[in-house]
Each structure stands twice: as C-alpha cells, then as structure tokens.
Design an enzyme around this catalytic site. Sequence first.
Site, PDB file in Angstrom:
ATOM      1  N   LYS A 267       0.936  -1.210   0.094  1.00 48.63           N
ATOM      2  CA  LYS A 267      -0.066  -0.157  -0.188  1.00 48.63           C
ATOM      3  C   LYS A 267       0.965   1.180  -0.049  1.00 48.63           C
ATOM      4  CE  LYS A 267      -3.097   2.691   2.813  1.00 48.63           C
ATOM      5  NZ  LYS A 267      -3.368   2.912   4.218  1.00 48.63           N
TER       6      LYS A 267
ATOM      7  N   GLY B  34      -7.240   9.145  10.167  1.00 51.51           N
ATOM      8  CA  GLY B  34      -7.364   9.176  11.453  1.00 51.51           C
ATOM      9  C   GLY B  34      -8.350  10.116  11.980  1.00 51.51           C
TER      10      GLY B  34
ATOM     11  N   ALA C 208      -9.138   5.313   4.943  1.00 56.15           N
ATOM     12  CA  ALA C 208      -8.997   6.712   5.672  1.00 56.15           C
ATOM     13  C   ALA C 208     -10.373   7.263   5.838  1.00 56.15           C
ATOM     14  CB  ALA C 208      -7.811   7.490   5.104  1.00 56.15           C
ATOM     15  N   GLY C 209     -10.338   8.053   7.298  1.00 56.84           N
ATOM     16  CA  GLY C 209     -11.411   8.813   7.546  1.00 56.84           C
ATOM     17  C   GLY C 209     -12.747   8.300   7.987  1.00 56.84           C
TER      18      GLY C 209
ATOM     19  N   ASN D 153      -9.040   1.971  10.647  1.00 57.08           N
ATOM     20  CA  ASN D 153      -8.218   1.736  11.559  1.00 57.08           C
ATOM     21  C   ASN D 153      -8.925   2.290  12.935  1.00 57.08           C
ATOM     22  OD1 ASN D 153      -5.894   1.350  13.310  1.00 57.08           O
ATOM     23  ND2 ASN D 153      -4.517   1.817  11.834  1.00 57.08           N
ATOM     24  N   THR D 154      -8.556   3.708  12.696  1.00 56.64           N
ATOM     25  CA  THR D 154      -8.753   4.490  13.852  1.00 56.64           C
ATOM     26  C   THR D 154     -10.379   4.293  14.384  1.00 56.64           C
ATOM     27  OG1 THR D 154      -7.402   6.122  13.008  1.00 56.64           O
ATOM     28  CG2 THR D 154      -8.829   6.795  14.895  1.00 56.64           C
TER      29      THR D 154
END
Lengths: 265, 297
Positions: A99, A160, A186-187, A208-209
């Site tokens: 990635k 994040g 992301a996001g 993830n976050t």
Amino acid sequence: MTEDRLQFGGRSFASRLIHGTGKFPSPEVLAAAIAASGAELITLAVRRLHLDGDRRSELAAVDLSAHTLLPNTAGASSAEESVRLARLGRAAGLSDLVKVEVVGDPETLLPDPQETLRATAQLVAEGFTVLPYSSDDVALCLALARAGAAAVMPGAAPIGSTLGVLNPHNLRAIIARCPVPVIVDAGLGAPSEAARVMEWGAAGVLVNTAIAHARDPEAMARAFAAAVSAGRAAHLAGPAADAPAGGYGASSPTVGMPTPAGAGS
Amino acid sequence: MSPTRAESAPSATGASRRARLREARLYLVTDDATPEERLPELVSEAVRGGVQVVQLRRKQASPEELHQLAQRCRDRAREGGALFLVDDYPELALEVDADGVHLGQDDLDPTRARQLLGPECLIGLSTHDRDQARAAVRRPVDYISAGPVHATPTKPGRPPVGLAYVSEAARLARVPVVAIGGLGPGEAGAAVRAGADMVGVVRALCSAPDPGALALRLRREIEGAARWTRLVVNGEERRVPPGCTAEELLASLGVGERRAVVERNGEILEQAHLARVRLAEADRLEIVHLVGGGCCD
C-alpha cells in the site's frame, strides 16, 4: 452464482474489510478486533527494530500467518522513500503487495499526488501489486489505474480524522470511472459510512482509527464487518435510488473546439 | 571568579573534538606519583610519542594546584595536537577551557555535567560492568572507559574485569571505548583485539624513563592490532569483531527469532546470504521489521 469476493492483482478475499493495526490500546485488543472483523488483509508499517531490551511488539498477539500482510509505506514523503520502504516491506512480509502512502502535508497527512503516482509507476515496474492511498481525486485515481495500480484507495477524509465521507460526489465518481477496484481508505468514522460507500460500489474499505479508538474495539470491528457485508449486498441488489451514472453535463459546449496548434489539417 | 564560556577564547567545536576522539588510539591518564614540576614535560613527551588524549588526574592536589597544573598541561597537550581532559570536575574543565571532563560512576551525573558544560565539551564515563555500559548508552557521554582490565594500584580495591568486559562494553557502546587498568606494552594490542578503540595508560607511561619512546611503541602495537569494525546500525554506532557476518550481528543483537530485514548501504540482504555477508568498516545497516500502524501513528 460464483462467490462474491474482493479481487485484485490475481488474488481474492472473502472479506472486503481491510484492518489497520495502529493505535490499539493493547496487542490483545488488536488481535481480538482483527478476529472479530473477519478481515483477511491487515496493513502493517515498516520500522526500525528496537535493538535495546525486549519491547513487546504490538503485533505479538496476532497470528500473522493467518492473514495476508499488506505492508504500507507510511512515513514516506517522497517516491524514493516509498519505494525503499516497499522493498523492505516485501522482504519482511514475503509478499509483493504494497500500500503506497506518500504524505504530502504533515499536518493533514493528505497524500502527495505526484509522488504517489511516481512511486506507483516505479513499484509496478518492479513487479509489486500496488494499492496506492490517494486523495479523492477522480483524475488522479484514473492516472494511478493507468500506471498499473491493482486497486486504488481514495480517502474518505484525512487519515485518523473519522470525519466520514467528506466528498460523496468525488468518491462516487471514482467508483463509477475507475477500471480497477476502489477501496475506500482513511477517515471513515462509523459503520454506516462504510455501508454507504459499499452501496455505491466500493470494492472494500480499510478501517483503523474508527475501530482502534472505539470504546469496545472488538465489538466495533464486528459492527464494521456487518456494515461492509450489508453495503455490499445492497450494491449487488441495485438500490432503487441509485443516482444515474453518466457524469455531469458540461456547461460549455464540447463541439466546435479548435484543433490544437500543430495537429495538422 | 571563574570565566564563563562566553568570555573565554573560542573553543574547538564539539564536532571537531568528537572527530578527533574517534580517531584517537592512545590515551594518557596522569598519576599522583609524578612530581608536579615534571608533569607538563611528561605530557609533552608522551604527546610527541603518540598520545592523542591526555586526562589530568591528580587526586591529591588542592584546587589551586590543580587549576595551575591544568593550564600548563592543557598548553602542552594542545601544542602536540592532543585533546585535553580533566578528571572529575566540570567546573575546572570550563575554567581552563579543557576539551572535556572524565567522570567516575560516583562523580557528578553526566546529565548534570552536560548541563554545566554545554554541547561542545567531551564527557567521558568510567564503567566497570555490563549494567553500567548499558546505562551509559542513554547518557550524554562521548566515550566510556572499561576497566580496570588488570588489578592496579591506581584503583585499589577494585576487582579487575579482564578483557572479556572490554569486549562486552565494545558490543554495547555507541561511543568510543577506552580499555584501561594496568595496561602496558605487550597488552595494548590485545586490548584493541578485544574491542577497545583506545588504550588508556597510567603507570606504564608516567613511570617510564622515556615516556615518548614508550608512547611510540604503544602506538605501533595498537596500530598493528586488528581493530573491531565500526558500523552504523539503525542510526547508531556499533562495533563488531573483524570478519563478523550479518547473521552473527543479528544473533548478537538478539534479533534471531524476529522476522527482520537487513539493508546494508541501501541494498537489502537476502536471508539466505546473511551468513555469508561480512560487515565492513563504516557500513550503514538498517534492521527493520513490520509493525502495527500506518500513517497516523
């Protein structure tokens, strides 16, 4: 009917949820969340080994052999750094998946489009299966696909941030226009947002976050897995309210353009 | 009143001092037995013979005597191009514009000494065992000494640590290592082969009839001994025995079981080749692995 799987670069996966591994409160919580998510692909970063003492790895509780590792090039701010990290990641992960992440702005962590494109082209030439993280830019995602990316990973919002889908029109256009799978990275902040992009036809999501910082990461991982499945099923079912795919009519006429200078006749 | 750093003549920079320290091989520590009036001449002779670092150590001198002596020895050391250090007292190092200070385990803490001295001065620290060598890694020190190698009247009551500890310190340290303690001709080369960057000599040089000739002999012995290979591993200096392979380095770092990748001077080493790759002086190694995370951590 054949099984519906996430496919790119000659591989296929039953789960369309890719799990991040950063910022979890403990190795055990991370391992439990990954297990609950059903994710097969997990992303990892390449870093220096701690040579003093025996600091416990945050991956200590995860059975890496049970997963397909997707090394990322987080930390790179140029194509060269990204290529170097990719090579190290390939050697460490024994896989040609990468990635590409090239940060263009350290504050927002938004990607650098030119360096991302350069790194992608270079790594494709070296035989990697490249999944570039990009901004939600249609033309950039198309250029990445032309450069040989196996899938593109536009961000829904800055890494994040858990802000959700900031520009639904762009993401939908990317999904409609890209010839390769689109994995929204992301996001994302909530499972509903994952379901939404999957309904639009995203091939997968990376989270993830939103999981790592949930009060109960394991339960949230399960919720994301259910949302991804529901969104995918809805997409396959063909939502009644689906927007017409056909782009937006240009406000200027496109016929009658003068021939470029030097183009002959 | 002691002059502040700003008032004194411009000193050498920390970078140039550290560069000279890295290349130094022979290190003189003065004793208490040599008469005060003889000491500056002894320093001159030893430096002419090949001593590159001079540490003034006079446990029995008064502060006034020490101050006087330090100025004179400093001038003699500098004339010959040697670094000049004082033992124990950072304040004295500032007062006489020495290149640095050497501290024992029971002296002022190196962190506190660094605050007093600023970044340009050298700080050395005595170590006597593995824990002290390990602890020194995270202290603001520019070199460590390892000893006493043999029992010595300079340090009565301190058990000798032998050359085995010199090797251990050489493996652990990120800064130059001085082997010291009862070392003289015939032993300097062995100390280097055990991993020392420098050989520290007290009695043998101070009591020699011709310190210059002995210093020359010691330098020849040191230069003739195979030095350990100095590498940069993950951004920090490390030493390995001559001929050490990449695989042996990983084993000595306890990396064996973890899935690590070694990049040597920008080239990734294949796992199958690790046992065959011999590390060379100034090699830059990056030892990496996969960790949890992405951009945001």
